[in-house]
Design an enzyme around this catalytic site. Structure first.
Site, PDB file in Angstrom:
ATOM      1  CG  HIS A  57      91.116  53.285  39.548  1.00  0.00           C
ATOM      2  ND1 HIS A  57      89.911  53.915  39.759  1.00  0.00           N
ATOM      3  CD2 HIS A  57      91.986  53.845  40.422  1.00  0.00           C
ATOM      4  CE1 HIS A  57      90.042  54.816  40.729  1.00  0.00           C
ATOM      5  NE2 HIS A  57      91.304  54.792  41.135  1.00  0.00           N
ATOM      6  CD  GLU A  59      87.278  50.233  37.142  1.00  0.00           C
ATOM      7  OE1 GLU A  59      86.215  50.468  37.736  1.00  0.00           O
ATOM      8  OE2 GLU A  59      88.400  50.333  37.682  1.00  0.00           O
ATOM      9  CB  CYS A  87      85.601  56.147  39.986  1.00  0.00           C
ATOM     10  SG  CYS A  87      87.119  56.142  38.997  1.00  0.00           S
ATOM     11  CB  CYS A  90      87.139  53.904  35.600  1.00  0.00           C
ATOM     12  SG  CYS A  90      88.631  53.669  36.617  1.00  0.00           S
TER      13      CYS A  90
END
Length: 155
Positions: A57, A59, A87, A90
């Site tokens: 991701h 992040e 999410c 993260c």
């Protein structure tokens, strides 16, 4: 409008540019930047499909870049700008990194872990809580993700 609002918008626009790069490679369009002081020290976008890695991701990639830049596992005095609410994975990593603040654009009503579904980053049971600012350039961030999934459903 004060300088902080202008700066926040400018940084979120940088994250949006990265989200567009993700969309261009058929990745879910999420972009993130991490700022230390007033300098961008990390830039990332989702690469889950490209790397065949569910943890890739924006992040997570940005956290790794920022810790390498600072030479520390802690992101004290750092701020993340991300186009969509992080999410649980993260958010947990951001808590563990001890980042000071998260500014996000669009809420994620399916997996958001900064208040939409659950609130990991402000959980008083954890050893660190993160300040959160919601809705920075919300319309642009929401439109980008909505259009991406609309096109996916049409295929």
């Amino acid at each position: 409008m004060d300088n902080n609002f202008k700066f926040h918008d400018l940084m979120m626009r940088e994250a949006l540019k990265l989200a567009h790069r993700a969309a261009d490679t058929d990745e879910v369009p999420v972009g993130a930047v991490i700022v230390h002081g007033r300098e961008i020290i990390a830039r990332a976008f989702n690469q889950v499909e490209t790397l065949k890695d569910p943890t890739a991701h924006a992040e997570m990639i940005a956290i790794t870049q920022a810790t390498h830049f600072l030479g520390s596992k802690w992101l004290h005095e750092c701020v993340m700008y991300v186009t969509i609410e992080p999410c649980s994975m993260c958010s947990g990593a951001l808590v563990l990194s001890r980042i000071d603040k998260i500014l996000f654009g669009a809420h994620d009503t399916k997996t958001g872990a900064c208040g939409s579904v659950i609130d990991i980053v402000r959980n008083k049971g954890l050893n660190h809580q993160i300040e959160v600012v919601e809705g920075v350039l919300k319309e642009e961030c929401s439109a980008l993700i909505s259009e991406f999934f609309k096109k996916k459903r049409q295929k």
